[in-house]
Scaffold this motif. Structure first.
Motif, PDB file in Angstrom:
ATOM      1  N   ALA A   1       0.822  -1.219   0.000  1.00 53.12           N
ATOM      2  CA  ALA A   1       0.000   0.000   0.000  1.00 53.12           C
ATOM      3  C   ALA A   1       0.849   1.258   0.000  1.00 53.12           C
ATOM      4  O   ALA A   1       0.486   2.265  -0.621  1.00 53.12           O
ATOM      5  N   SER A   2       1.976   1.224   0.675  1.00 52.79           N
ATOM      6  CA  SER A   2       2.787   2.436   0.804  1.00 52.79           C
ATOM      7  C   SER A   2       3.833   2.599  -0.302  1.00 52.79           C
ATOM      8  O   SER A   2       4.533   3.605  -0.338  1.00 52.79           O
ATOM      9  N   ASP A   3       3.896   1.640  -1.210  1.00 56.12           N
ATOM     10  CA  ASP A   3       4.879   1.727  -2.300  1.00 56.12           C
ATOM     11  C   ASP A   3       4.257   2.450  -3.496  1.00 56.12           C
ATOM     12  O   ASP A   3       3.593   1.846  -4.339  1.00 56.12           O
ATOM     13  N   SER A   4       4.480   3.750  -3.564  1.00 57.03           N
ATOM     14  CA  SER A   4       3.876   4.560  -4.629  1.00 57.03           C
ATOM     15  C   SER A   4       4.480   4.282  -6.005  1.00 57.03           C
ATOM     16  O   SER A   4       3.925   4.677  -7.028  1.00 57.03           O
ATOM     17  N   ALA A   5       5.601   3.574  -6.047  1.00 48.77           N
ATOM     18  CA  ALA A   5       6.240   3.257  -7.329  1.00 48.77           C
ATOM     19  C   ALA A   5       5.514   2.122  -8.061  1.00 48.77           C
ATOM     20  O   ALA A   5       5.691   1.954  -9.267  1.00 48.77           O
ATOM     21  N   LEU A   6       4.690   1.371  -7.327  1.00 49.24           N
ATOM     22  CA  LEU A   6       3.988   0.244  -7.952  1.00 49.24           C
ATOM     23  C   LEU A   6       2.744   0.717  -8.700  1.00 49.24           C
ATOM     24  O   LEU A   6       1.972   1.526  -8.182  1.00 49.24           O
ATOM     25  N   SER A   7       2.537   0.169  -9.893  1.00 47.26           N
ATOM     26  CA  SER A   7       1.298   0.434 -10.625  1.00 47.26           C
ATOM     27  C   SER A   7       0.172  -0.381  -9.980  1.00 47.26           C
ATOM     28  O   SER A   7       0.426  -1.262  -9.159  1.00 47.26           O
ATOM     29  N   VAL A   8      -1.055  -0.106 -10.364  1.00 51.34           N
ATOM     30  CA  VAL A   8      -2.194  -0.856  -9.830  1.00 51.34           C
ATOM     31  C   VAL A   8      -2.036  -2.338 -10.164  1.00 51.34           C
ATOM     32  O   VAL A   8      -2.289  -3.201  -9.314  1.00 51.34           O
ATOM     33  N   GLU A   9      -1.613  -2.650 -11.379  1.00 51.16           N
ATOM     34  CA  GLU A   9      -1.428  -4.057 -11.762  1.00 51.16           C
ATOM     35  C   GLU A   9      -0.329  -4.723 -10.938  1.00 51.16           C
ATOM     36  O   GLU A   9      -0.460  -5.883 -10.546  1.00 51.16           O
ATOM     37  N   GLN A  10       0.739  -3.998 -10.673  1.00 56.63           N
ATOM     38  CA  GLN A  10       1.812  -4.548  -9.833  1.00 56.63           C
ATOM     39  C   GLN A  10       1.328  -4.751  -8.399  1.00 56.63           C
ATOM     40  O   GLN A  10       1.661  -5.753  -7.767  1.00 56.63           O
ATOM     41  N   LYS A  11       0.524  -3.827  -7.919  1.00 59.06           N
ATOM     42  CA  LYS A  11      -0.049  -3.978  -6.571  1.00 59.06           C
ATOM     43  C   LYS A  11      -0.977  -5.185  -6.522  1.00 59.06           C
ATOM     44  O   LYS A  11      -0.982  -5.933  -5.545  1.00 59.06           O
ATOM     45  N   LYS A  12      -1.759  -5.378  -7.583  1.00 64.10           N
ATOM     46  CA  LYS A  12      -2.647  -6.546  -7.640  1.00 64.10           C
ATOM     47  C   LYS A  12      -1.845  -7.845  -7.594  1.00 64.10           C
ATOM     48  O   LYS A  12      -2.200  -8.778  -6.880  1.00 64.10           O
ATOM     49  N   GLN A  13      -0.772  -7.904  -8.359  1.00 69.34           N
ATOM     50  CA  GLN A  13       0.060  -9.111  -8.376  1.00 69.34           C
ATOM     51  C   GLN A  13       0.707  -9.335  -7.011  1.00 69.34           C
ATOM     52  O   GLN A  13       0.736 -10.448  -6.502  1.00 69.34           O
ATOM     53  N   SER A  14       1.202  -8.263  -6.406  1.00 70.30           N
ATOM     54  CA  SER A  14       1.805  -8.376  -5.078  1.00 70.30           C
ATOM     55  C   SER A  14       0.777  -8.806  -4.042  1.00 70.30           C
ATOM     56  O   SER A  14       1.052  -9.642  -3.174  1.00 70.30           O
ATOM     57  N   LEU A  15      -0.427  -8.250  -4.139  1.00 70.12           N
ATOM     58  CA  LEU A  15      -1.502  -8.626  -3.230  1.00 70.12           C
ATOM     59  C   LEU A  15      -1.871 -10.094  -3.416  1.00 70.12           C
ATOM     60  O   LEU A  15      -2.089 -10.820  -2.444  1.00 70.12           O
ATOM     61  N   SER A  16      -1.921 -10.547  -4.655  1.00 65.98           N
ATOM     62  CA  SER A  16      -2.190 -11.959  -4.940  1.00 65.98           C
ATOM     63  C   SER A  16      -1.137 -12.849  -4.289  1.00 65.98           C
ATOM     64  O   SER A  16      -1.456 -13.885  -3.696  1.00 65.98           O
ATOM     65  N   ASP A  17       0.118 -12.435  -4.367  1.00 68.43           N
ATOM     66  CA  ASP A  17       1.211 -13.195  -3.748  1.00 68.43           C
ATOM     67  C   ASP A  17       1.070 -13.233  -2.228  1.00 68.43           C
ATOM     68  O   ASP A  17       1.310 -14.262  -1.599  1.00 68.43           O
ATOM     69  N   VAL A  18       0.676 -12.105  -1.644  1.00 65.49           N
ATOM     70  CA  VAL A  18       0.489 -12.038  -0.188  1.00 65.49           C
ATOM     71  C   VAL A  18      -0.662 -12.959   0.235  1.00 65.49           C
ATOM     72  O   VAL A  18      -0.561 -13.668   1.241  1.00 65.49           O
ATOM     73  N   ILE A  19      -1.742 -12.951  -0.516  1.00 66.70           N
ATOM     74  CA  ILE A  19      -2.874 -13.828  -0.212  1.00 66.70           C
ATOM     75  C   ILE A  19      -2.430 -15.282  -0.287  1.00 66.70           C
ATOM     76  O   ILE A  19      -2.742 -16.087   0.598  1.00 66.70           O
ATOM     77  N   GLU A  20      -1.689 -15.626  -1.321  1.00 68.30           N
ATOM     78  CA  GLU A  20      -1.171 -16.987  -1.473  1.00 68.30           C
ATOM     79  C   GLU A  20      -0.325 -17.398  -0.269  1.00 68.30           C
ATOM     80  O   GLU A  20      -0.412 -18.524   0.211  1.00 68.30           O
ATOM     81  N   LYS A  21       0.454 -16.466   0.225  1.00 66.74           N
ATOM     82  CA  LYS A  21       1.385 -16.749   1.318  1.00 66.74           C
ATOM     83  C   LYS A  21       0.693 -16.840   2.686  1.00 66.74           C
ATOM     84  O   LYS A  21       1.057 -17.668   3.510  1.00 66.74           O
ATOM     85  N   HIS A  22      -0.293 -15.982   2.932  1.00 67.36           N
ATOM     86  CA  HIS A  22      -0.841 -15.840   4.288  1.00 67.36           C
ATOM     87  C   HIS A  22      -2.276 -16.326   4.469  1.00 67.36           C
ATOM     88  O   HIS A  22      -2.742 -16.410   5.609  1.00 67.36           O
ATOM     89  N   VAL A  23      -2.989 -16.619   3.394  1.00 67.04           N
ATOM     90  CA  VAL A  23      -4.401 -16.987   3.500  1.00 67.04           C
ATOM     91  C   VAL A  23      -4.597 -18.439   3.097  1.00 67.04           C
ATOM     92  O   VAL A  23      -4.050 -18.901   2.096  1.00 67.04           O
ATOM     93  N   ASP A  24      -5.392 -19.156   3.884  1.00 65.07           N
ATOM     94  CA  ASP A  24      -5.762 -20.527   3.553  1.00 65.07           C
ATOM     95  C   ASP A  24      -7.017 -20.456   2.681  1.00 65.07           C
ATOM     96  O   ASP A  24      -8.142 -20.438   3.184  1.00 65.07           O
TER      97      ASP A  24
END
Length: 191
Positions: A38-61
């Motif tokens: 959220a605080s990385d202003s250098a990321l585009s919306v698509e990059q944030k979506k991909q990063s969020l997807s990775d975080v969900i994969e890592k931390h969510v069952d």
């Protein structure tokens, strides 16, 4: 001397790994990852979506979440329908929470408690401090294969699982899991 240092590292590392497996530690890691995105202003919306997807994969069952969202329909669904629903549910989570990431404004999180039940279920209570409010959020976790992962969270009394389950009930009653999968796929394709 090197072998003694190696032995100490081998003895310490498993305890560090196990300590990181606690429910509160899992939530802290997940929240930290989300805030980082959220605080990385250098990321585009698509990059944030991909990063969020990775975080969900890592931390969510996702399987535990999907089972609870579908309820009795999970047992009736084919393996293929279950796998497809899990992929779609992850997509829904990404699309839902990317909006919240865009609204991030340096909120902080206080960890206020942890409860473990039956050795495999846990609740981690937090307070999110905004400029104007304190929002209580409880994370529900499940331990599978000695790893804690989040399967639900409750913000201001609203459960993500119950909300999705309620939203999907009419489609599930009418068209089953395959119909819900088609509807979710169509909705996600529009974004």
């Amino acid at each position: 001397m090197k072998s003694i240092i190696a032995l100490i590292i081998m003895l310490v590392m498993p305890s560090v790994a196990l300590a990181a497996q606690g429910p509160t530690d899992r939530v802290k890691l997940g929240v930290s990852d989300i805030i980082s995105i959220a605080s990385d202003s250098a990321l585009s919306v698509e990059q944030k979506k991909q990063s969020l997807s990775d975080v969900i994969e890592k931390h969510v069952d996702i399987q535990a979440s999907a089972q609870r969202v579908l309820g009795k329909y999970w047992r009736e669904a084919s393996d293929s329908e279950k796998r497809q629903f899990m992929v779609l549910l992850k997509g829904v989570l990404v699309d839902t929470y990317i909006v919240l990431l865009e609204k991030y404004d340096n909120e902080t999180v206080a960890y206020t408690g942890e409860t473990i039940k039956k050795k495999v279920y846990a609740t981690v209570d937090t307070d999110i401090h905004t400029k104007d409010n304190i929002i209580p959020v409880s994370y529900q976790l499940y331990q599978r294969n000695d790893e804690w992962k989040i399967y639900d969270f409750v913000a201001e009394g609203l459960s993500m699982i119950r909300t999705f389950s309620k939203d999907y009930q009419s489609t599930l009653k009418k068209s089953g899991v395959s119909g819900l999968n088609e509807a979710l796929a169509a909705k996600l394709a529009q974004k």
